[in-house]
Design a protein around this motif. Structure first.
Motif, PDB file in Angstrom:
ATOM      1  N   GLN A  59       0.823  -1.202   0.000  1.00  0.00           N
ATOM      2  CA  GLN A  59       0.000   0.000   0.000  1.00  0.00           C
ATOM      3  C   GLN A  59       0.859   1.256   0.000  1.00  0.00           C
ATOM      4  OE1 GLN A  59      -3.270   0.297  -0.328  1.00  0.00           O
ATOM      5  NE2 GLN A  59      -3.456  -1.944  -0.535  1.00  0.00           N
ATOM      6  N   ASP A  60       1.974   1.190   0.740  1.00  0.00           N
ATOM      7  CA  ASP A  60       2.871   2.354   0.776  1.00  0.00           C
ATOM      8  C   ASP A  60       3.488   2.602  -0.593  1.00  0.00           C
ATOM      9  OD1 ASP A  60       4.226   4.440   2.203  1.00  0.00           O
ATOM     10  OD2 ASP A  60       6.048   3.223   2.041  1.00  0.00           O
ATOM     11  N   ARG A  61       3.850   1.506  -1.272  1.00  0.00           N
ATOM     12  CA  ARG A  61       4.441   1.656  -2.597  1.00  0.00           C
ATOM     13  C   ARG A  61       3.424   2.186  -3.606  1.00  0.00           C
ATOM     14  NH1 ARG A  61       8.105  -3.146  -4.704  1.00  0.00           N
ATOM     15  NH2 ARG A  61       9.257  -2.305  -2.928  1.00  0.00           N
ATOM     16  N   LEU A  62       2.217   1.661  -3.558  1.00  0.00           N
ATOM     17  CA  LEU A  62       1.176   2.145  -4.458  1.00  0.00           C
ATOM     18  C   LEU A  62       0.863   3.612  -4.185  1.00  0.00           C
ATOM     19  CD1 LEU A  62      -1.303  -0.890  -4.524  1.00  0.00           C
ATOM     20  CD2 LEU A  62       0.214  -0.122  -6.348  1.00  0.00           C
ATOM     21  N   ALA A  63       0.841   3.987  -2.922  1.00  0.00           N
ATOM     22  CA  ALA A  63       0.588   5.384  -2.580  1.00  0.00           C
ATOM     23  C   ALA A  63       1.691   6.285  -3.129  1.00  0.00           C
ATOM     24  CB  ALA A  63       0.481   5.545  -1.065  1.00  0.00           C
ATOM     25  N   GLY A  64       2.930   5.793  -3.102  1.00  0.00           N
ATOM     26  CA  GLY A  64       4.032   6.571  -3.663  1.00  0.00           C
ATOM     27  C   GLY A  64       3.890   6.747  -5.162  1.00  0.00           C
ATOM     28  N   TRP A  65       3.495   5.666  -5.851  1.00  0.00           N
ATOM     29  CA  TRP A  65       3.288   5.782  -7.300  1.00  0.00           C
ATOM     30  C   TRP A  65       2.184   6.785  -7.628  1.00  0.00           C
ATOM     31  CZ3 TRP A  65       3.339  -0.213  -8.137  1.00  0.00           C
ATOM     32  CH2 TRP A  65       4.671  -0.641  -8.295  1.00  0.00           C
ATOM     33  N   VAL A  66       1.077   6.674  -6.937  1.00  0.00           N
ATOM     34  CA  VAL A  66      -0.034   7.591  -7.194  1.00  0.00           C
ATOM     35  C   VAL A  66       0.381   9.032  -6.909  1.00  0.00           C
ATOM     36  CG1 VAL A  66      -2.351   8.255  -6.439  1.00  0.00           C
ATOM     37  CG2 VAL A  66      -1.799   5.846  -6.791  1.00  0.00           C
ATOM     38  N   SER A  67       1.139   9.224  -5.823  1.00  0.00           N
ATOM     39  CA  SER A  67       1.593  10.575  -5.492  1.00  0.00           C
ATOM     40  C   SER A  67       2.490  11.150  -6.584  1.00  0.00           C
ATOM     41  CB  SER A  67       2.345  10.548  -4.158  1.00  0.00           C
ATOM     42  OG  SER A  67       2.905  11.813  -3.875  1.00  0.00           O
ATOM     43  N   ASP A  68       3.419  10.324  -7.093  1.00  0.00           N
ATOM     44  CA  ASP A  68       4.323  10.799  -8.144  1.00  0.00           C
ATOM     45  C   ASP A  68       3.570  11.104  -9.434  1.00  0.00           C
ATOM     46  OD1 ASP A  68       6.505  10.644  -6.499  1.00  0.00           O
ATOM     47  OD2 ASP A  68       7.028   8.608  -7.106  1.00  0.00           O
ATOM     48  N   LEU A  69       2.658  10.213  -9.806  1.00  0.00           N
ATOM     49  CA  LEU A  69       1.904  10.428 -11.037  1.00  0.00           C
ATOM     50  C   LEU A  69       0.990  11.642 -10.915  1.00  0.00           C
ATOM     51  CD1 LEU A  69       1.021   6.721 -11.887  1.00  0.00           C
ATOM     52  CD2 LEU A  69       2.649   8.197 -13.072  1.00  0.00           C
ATOM     53  N   THR A  70       0.433  11.860  -9.739  1.00  0.00           N
ATOM     54  CA  THR A  70      -0.389  13.049  -9.524  1.00  0.00           C
ATOM     55  C   THR A  70       0.455  14.316  -9.655  1.00  0.00           C
ATOM     56  OG1 THR A  70      -1.855  11.824  -8.041  1.00  0.00           O
ATOM     57  CG2 THR A  70      -1.909  14.226  -7.899  1.00  0.00           C
ATOM     58  N   THR A  71       1.660  14.266  -9.111  1.00  0.00           N
ATOM     59  CA  THR A  71       2.563  15.418  -9.231  1.00  0.00           C
ATOM     60  C   THR A  71       2.889  15.707 -10.690  1.00  0.00           C
ATOM     61  OG1 THR A  71       3.542  14.991  -7.065  1.00  0.00           O
ATOM     62  CG2 THR A  71       4.825  16.326  -8.598  1.00  0.00           C
ATOM     63  N   LEU A  72       3.214  14.651 -11.439  1.00  0.00           N
ATOM     64  CA  LEU A  72       3.512  14.830 -12.858  1.00  0.00           C
ATOM     65  C   LEU A  72       2.296  15.369 -13.613  1.00  0.00           C
ATOM     66  CD1 LEU A  72       5.614  11.640 -13.674  1.00  0.00           C
ATOM     67  CD2 LEU A  72       6.410  14.001 -13.643  1.00  0.00           C
ATOM     68  N   HIS A  73       1.131  14.867 -13.262  1.00  0.00           N
ATOM     69  CA  HIS A  73      -0.088  15.348 -13.919  1.00  0.00           C
ATOM     70  C   HIS A  73      -0.290  16.840 -13.661  1.00  0.00           C
ATOM     71  CE1 HIS A  73      -4.132  15.220 -15.549  1.00  0.00           C
ATOM     72  NE2 HIS A  73      -4.560  15.848 -14.457  1.00  0.00           N
ATOM     73  N   GLU A  74      -0.102  17.256 -12.420  1.00  0.00           N
ATOM     74  CA  GLU A  74      -0.276  18.674 -12.089  1.00  0.00           C
ATOM     75  C   GLU A  74       0.755  19.545 -12.804  1.00  0.00           C
ATOM     76  OE1 GLU A  74      -0.008  18.736  -7.883  1.00  0.00           O
ATOM     77  OE2 GLU A  74      -2.053  17.985  -7.542  1.00  0.00           O
ATOM     78  N   LEU A  75       1.995  19.082 -12.857  1.00  0.00           N
ATOM     79  CA  LEU A  75       3.046  19.874 -13.515  1.00  0.00           C
ATOM     80  C   LEU A  75       2.803  19.981 -15.019  1.00  0.00           C
ATOM     81  CD1 LEU A  75       6.234  18.596 -11.642  1.00  0.00           C
ATOM     82  CD2 LEU A  75       5.034  20.764 -11.310  1.00  0.00           C
ATOM     83  N   THR A  76       2.375  18.903 -15.638  1.00  0.00           N
ATOM     84  CA  THR A  76       2.114  18.969 -17.079  1.00  0.00           C
ATOM     85  C   THR A  76       0.876  19.808 -17.380  1.00  0.00           C
ATOM     86  OG1 THR A  76       0.950  16.848 -16.938  1.00  0.00           O
ATOM     87  CG2 THR A  76       3.259  16.801 -17.616  1.00  0.00           C
ATOM     88  N   GLU A  77      -0.115  19.786 -16.487  1.00  0.00           N
ATOM     89  CA  GLU A  77      -1.286  20.642 -16.672  1.00  0.00           C
ATOM     90  C   GLU A  77      -0.877  22.115 -16.638  1.00  0.00           C
ATOM     91  OE1 GLU A  77      -4.771  20.175 -17.108  1.00  0.00           O
ATOM     92  OE2 GLU A  77      -3.981  18.286 -17.859  1.00  0.00           O
ATOM     93  N   ARG A  78       0.012  22.448 -15.731  1.00  0.00           N
ATOM     94  CA  ARG A  78       0.503  23.835 -15.678  1.00  0.00           C
ATOM     95  C   ARG A  78       1.279  24.183 -16.941  1.00  0.00           C
ATOM     96  NH1 ARG A  78       3.508  24.118  -9.995  1.00  0.00           N
ATOM     97  NH2 ARG A  78       4.582  25.768 -11.140  1.00  0.00           N
ATOM     98  N   LEU A  79       2.028  23.222 -17.453  1.00  0.00           N
ATOM     99  CA  LEU A  79       2.814  23.483 -18.650  1.00  0.00           C
ATOM    100  C   LEU A  79       1.928  23.732 -19.872  1.00  0.00           C
ATOM    101  CD1 LEU A  79       5.582  23.616 -20.073  1.00  0.00           C
ATOM    102  CD2 LEU A  79       5.424  21.143 -20.398  1.00  0.00           C
ATOM    103  N   VAL A  80       0.896  22.917 -20.052  1.00  0.00           N
ATOM    104  CA  VAL A  80       0.073  23.059 -21.251  1.00  0.00           C
ATOM    105  C   VAL A  80      -0.754  24.340 -21.222  1.00  0.00           C
ATOM    106  CG1 VAL A  80      -0.074  20.582 -21.642  1.00  0.00           C
ATOM    107  CG2 VAL A  80      -1.830  21.715 -20.276  1.00  0.00           C
ATOM    108  N   ARG A  81      -0.876  24.970 -20.065  1.00  0.00           N
ATOM    109  CA  ARG A  81      -1.594  26.241 -20.007  1.00  0.00           C
ATOM    110  C   ARG A  81      -0.739  27.411 -20.475  1.00  0.00           C
ATOM    111  NH1 ARG A  81      -4.008  24.014 -15.202  1.00  0.00           N
ATOM    112  NH2 ARG A  81      -2.460  25.024 -13.860  1.00  0.00           N
ATOM    113  N   THR A  82       0.561  27.203 -20.653  1.00  0.00           N
ATOM    114  CA  THR A  82       1.418  28.267 -21.173  1.00  0.00           C
ATOM    115  C   THR A  82       1.181  28.409 -22.677  1.00  0.00           C
ATOM    116  OG1 THR A  82       3.269  26.725 -21.527  1.00  0.00           O
ATOM    117  CG2 THR A  82       3.173  27.874 -19.413  1.00  0.00           C
ATOM    118  N   ASP A  83       1.082  29.654 -23.138  1.00  0.00           N
ATOM    119  CA  ASP A  83       0.781  29.890 -24.551  1.00  0.00           C
ATOM    120  C   ASP A  83       1.862  30.680 -25.267  1.00  0.00           C
ATOM    121  OD1 ASP A  83       0.420  32.277 -23.298  1.00  0.00           O
ATOM    122  OD2 ASP A  83      -1.667  32.566 -23.921  1.00  0.00           O
TER     123      ASP A  83
END
Length: 477
Positions: A59-83
């Motif tokens: 569970q700890d490992r899965l939580a780490g994966w989800v946390s990392d993927l969520t971070t990447l998702h948030e960072l890429t969302e911020r990137l695609v908003r740049t014009d």
């Protein structure tokens, strides 16, 4: 028991190494009770470890994966908003710094096709700091080696202790000491279609390097960022080409005619538009003044603008003293050659010695007269735009100016960019003209700049917009 495979998020492969904050794998024959706690420090050997069940580890490992993927998702969302390209580069620097644990960095943009633009953007580095780094031989810098096309491993180029390296270039050592960084980590920026775009490097204040998991996440992010930056680069190049084309079709300089001073301001959108201005010396010491706008945007509108402006120049030379005849000829030409397009235009036959302008307009906004004792719109005849009627003709009007007064000709884009209804936009323009400081009224360029900044505050005049803006200021001496 099989470990579940987390779903892909934001286009990233979720098969990533174990999170750095999870416990290590249990060795065969070792009891889970002997495995250190995730929050336990390396030197705390005298603290008893808390037993962890295998399910808790999973569970700890899965939580780490989800946390990392969520971070990447948030960072890429911020990137695609740049014009814009500059905003995209800054966002890549900020996101990368957060992923690898650095405080400063820079991106060197140098597309492999050689078409530019070539630029360097810093994070936490002043322009002078970037200048110091540029004095270091390129081959001794990690991002320089990437730009030179040298092979780079999947994990990037890490220099964990610059001052501990015996072969470090003396100039690099000197610059690192002056700027206060002791380690660096560099990654290439590239895209599948365009190849190499540049390189990013992050700087550490103390000897350090990113861990395996940090490198993996940073690599995933930069691979995605390269595709987005490639799109922004193409937009930037298109914008530059359109701006160059539009500027080449407009006067390279305004004529010098005794009795008047001229100044022009032109702002175009990223796709290029059809707004134009012109000032043409005519026989008998007269001057032809014109502003206009062609419908549409993009290359076709820019080309149509060039054809219309060239035609108006020819008609003004032949019969400029009669502005109605000039616009009538232009109407006929537009209707015969480009029946699907319309345009607005304002043409004035200016006699500087008499401080007089004879005006004719076709669907265009009225000029604005700016003086010490009056600021008023010039009443012109109401007329449809060119190309809207079977035959265009409207009476001309005469404008008589006083010494020191300025006549401001402009296109509708100035009003449309405000986002206000027409009546409020005209009121804002009138207030801006009336508020020109007394010390600036002798300079038509200063008058145009003041009006532009006041009507379009907070950078609206230079921001990307579908609306072009043209101002032509004529000051009578």
């Amino acid at each position: 028991m099989n470990t579940p495979h987390p779903a892909k998020v934001a286009g990233f492969d979720s098969t990533v190494p174990s999170p750095a904050h999870t416990v290590a794998s249990v060795a065969p024959g070792t009891s889970p009770a002997t495995v250190p706690n995730a929050t336990e420090t390396a030197d705390a050997t005298d603290v008893s470890a808390t037993p962890r069940a295998p399910d808790d580890l999973l569970q700890d490992r899965l939580a780490g994966w989800v946390s990392d993927l969520t971070t990447l998702h948030e960072l890429t969302e911020r990137l695609v908003r740049t014009d814009s390209l500059s905003a995209g580069l800054q966002e890549v620097l900020r996101a990368g710094a957060a992923l690898v644990g650095a405080r400063r960095g820079l991106v060197a943009l140098e597309p492999a096709d050689g078409l530019g633009p070539d630029t360097t953007v810093g994070l936490g580095l002043a322009r002078a700091d970037l200048g110091h780094i540029e004095t270091v031989p390129r081959s001794s810098l990690p991002h320089g080696r990437i730009l030179d096309g040298l092979p780079v491993g999947e994990g990037g180029i890490a220099e964990p202790d610059l001052f501990g390296e015996k072969g470090l270039d003396p100039r690099h050592r000197e610059v690192a000491a002056r700027l206060g960084y002791a380690a660096s980590y560099a990654l290439p920026l590239s895209a599948e279609r365009t190849g190499r775009l540049g390189a990013a490097v992050w700087l550490y204040d103390e000897p350090a390097q990113p861990g395996e998991r940090q490198r993996h996440l940073a690599g995933l992010y930069t691979r995605y960022a390269g595709q987005h930056l490639a799109r922004l680069l193409e937009v930037e190049r298109t914008r530059a080409r359109m701006a160059t084309m539009a500027e080449e079709l407009l006067p390279s300089r305004l004529p010098r005619v005794p009795g008047v001073q001229l100044a022009a301001r032109h702002r175009t959108g990223p796709l290029g538009g059809g707004d134009w201005y012109d000032a043409l010396p005519l026989p008998d010491a007269a001057l032809g003044l014109a502003v206009g706008s062609v419908t549409g945007s993009g290359p076709s509108a820019v080309a149509a603008m060039g054809r219309l402006r060239a035609s108006l120049r020819a008609y003004s030379v032949m019969e400029g003293e009669d502005p109605v005849a000039v616009l009538s000829d232009l109407e006929l030409l537009l209707r015969l050659t480009e029946p699907a397009r319309s345009a607005t235009a304002l043409f004035g036959y200016c006699e500087p010695a008499l401080r007089r302008i004879t005006l004719a307009g076709a669907g265009h906004s009225p000029p604005l007269l700016i003086g010490e004792r009056r600021t008023e719109f010039v009443e012109t005849s109401v007329s449809a735009p060119l190309g809207m009627l079977a035959c265009w003709e409207a009476p001309s009007v005469e404008l008589q100016a006083e010494p020191g007064e300025t006549v401001l000709l402009y296109t509708d884009g100035l009003l449309h960019r405000t986002g206000d209804p027409a009546d409020r936009a005209f009121a804002r323009l009138h207030a801006a003209a009336a508020g020109v400081p007394r010390g600036k009224r002798h300079d038509p360029g200063a008058v145009a700049d003041h009006v532009l900044r006041t009507v379009l505050p907070d950078g609206k005049a230079d921001a990307d917009s579908e609306e072009d803006v043209v101002l032509l200021a004529v000051r009578f001496e």
